[in-house]
Design a protein around this motif. Structure first.
Motif, PDB file in Angstrom:
ATOM      1  N   ASP A   6       0.887  -1.230  -0.034  1.00  0.00           N
ATOM      2  CA  ASP A   6       0.122  -0.050   0.044  1.00  0.00           C
ATOM      3  C   ASP A   6       0.950   1.351   0.012  1.00  0.00           C
ATOM      4  O   ASP A   6       2.196   1.145   0.179  1.00  0.00           O
ATOM      5  N   THR A 106      -2.825   0.801  -4.463  1.00  0.00           N
ATOM      6  CA  THR A 106      -3.282   1.789  -3.690  1.00  0.00           C
ATOM      7  C   THR A 106      -4.607   2.402  -4.178  1.00  0.00           C
ATOM      8  O   THR A 106      -4.888   2.045  -5.090  1.00  0.00           O
ATOM      9  N   CYS A 132      -3.784   1.279  -9.426  1.00  0.00           N
ATOM     10  CA  CYS A 132      -4.569   2.461  -8.531  1.00  0.00           C
ATOM     11  C   CYS A 132      -6.033   1.801  -8.687  1.00  0.00           C
ATOM     12  O   CYS A 132      -6.642   1.898  -9.846  1.00  0.00           O
ATOM     13  N   GLY A 156       0.017  -3.358   4.537  1.00  0.00           N
ATOM     14  CA  GLY A 156      -0.882  -2.294   4.551  1.00  0.00           C
ATOM     15  C   GLY A 156      -1.147  -1.757   5.831  1.00  0.00           C
ATOM     16  O   GLY A 156      -0.776  -2.377   6.839  1.00  0.00           O
ATOM     17  N   ASP A 161      -6.831  -2.877   3.729  1.00  0.00           N
ATOM     18  CA  ASP A 161      -6.031  -4.004   3.061  1.00  0.00           C
ATOM     19  C   ASP A 161      -6.101  -5.283   3.842  1.00  0.00           C
ATOM     20  O   ASP A 161      -6.045  -6.339   3.206  1.00  0.00           O
TER      21      ASP A 161
END
Length: 210
Positions: A6, A106, A132, A156, A161
């Motif tokens: 992340d 992310t 993304c 994360g 996450d």
């Protein structure tokens, strides 16, 4: 071995961006914010709206501040406040030295600005791929990517996450210097938590096949 990492709260600290913006937006509504208290509430799981109501802001005003905050959170000025954690680069280099394939996974509203920020921070070279997903369906987006990998797991800092890892049946390695505290992550079922990515890298390298 492939792992996902992340970005916000894992590689970079978004505390300054989030809290400075929150204070600025709240001021538009004549609301004063104790950013230390606000961040501590967020670390224990509160949304932006919830932390505002928890400190006595009227519900309707809190909702509008949260909307304005979300609208501005990824604009270039506020993104410029993000900084790397002190050991992020050394951790990425340590993992790369062990031939661990890294994917940055992310959730951001604006992928162009994300990639620009990654370039500015000189991080792109450490990742074989940058993925993304939408922050409005982050758990589903991340879990789908993790399923398709294949990935051994994800590093994360939040329940997003963690839940994505559970849904994809991969490992979750938590870091606790970001959005959520170690205590919060444990209450959500996280079993392995490190303070920073650097501490994760040191432990992870020890268990890689030799």
């Amino acid at each position: 071995m492939n792992i996902a990492i992340d970005f916000d709260g894992t590689l970079i600290t978004a505390q300054q961006r989030q809290m400075t913006l929150l204070k600025a937006v709240a001021k538009r509504y004549d609301v004063e914010i104790d950013v230390r208290l606000a961040w501590s509430l967020k670390r224990e799981g509160a949304s932006t709206k919830d932390l505002l109501t928890n400190v006595g802001v009227e519900n309707a005003v809190a909702a509008q501040i949260a909307i304005d905050w979300m609208h501005d959170i990824e604009t270039p000025y506020w993104l410029s406040l993000d900084t790397l954690f002190a050991d992020s680069i050394s951790a990425l280099e340590g993992l790369a030295a062990k031939d661990v394939a890294l994917t940055l996974l992310t959730a951001r509203q604006n992928e162009y600005l994300l990639r620009n920020q990654i370039r500015q921070l000189k991080l792109a070279k450490y990742f074989r791929e940058i993925v993304c997903v939408s922050p409005f369906s982050a758990e589903t987006g991340k879990s789908n990517v993790l399923k398709e990998g294949p990935f051994a797991g994800i590093v994360g800092d939040s329940e997003t996450d963690l839940n994505a890892a559970k849904r994809a049946n991969v490992k979750f390695w938590g870091v606790s210097m970001g959005q959520r505290s170690a205590n919060f992550l444990r209450t959500r079922g996280a079993e392995v938590i490190f303070e920073t990515l650097g501490k994760f890298e040191k432990e992870f390298c020890n268990i890689l096949p030799r």
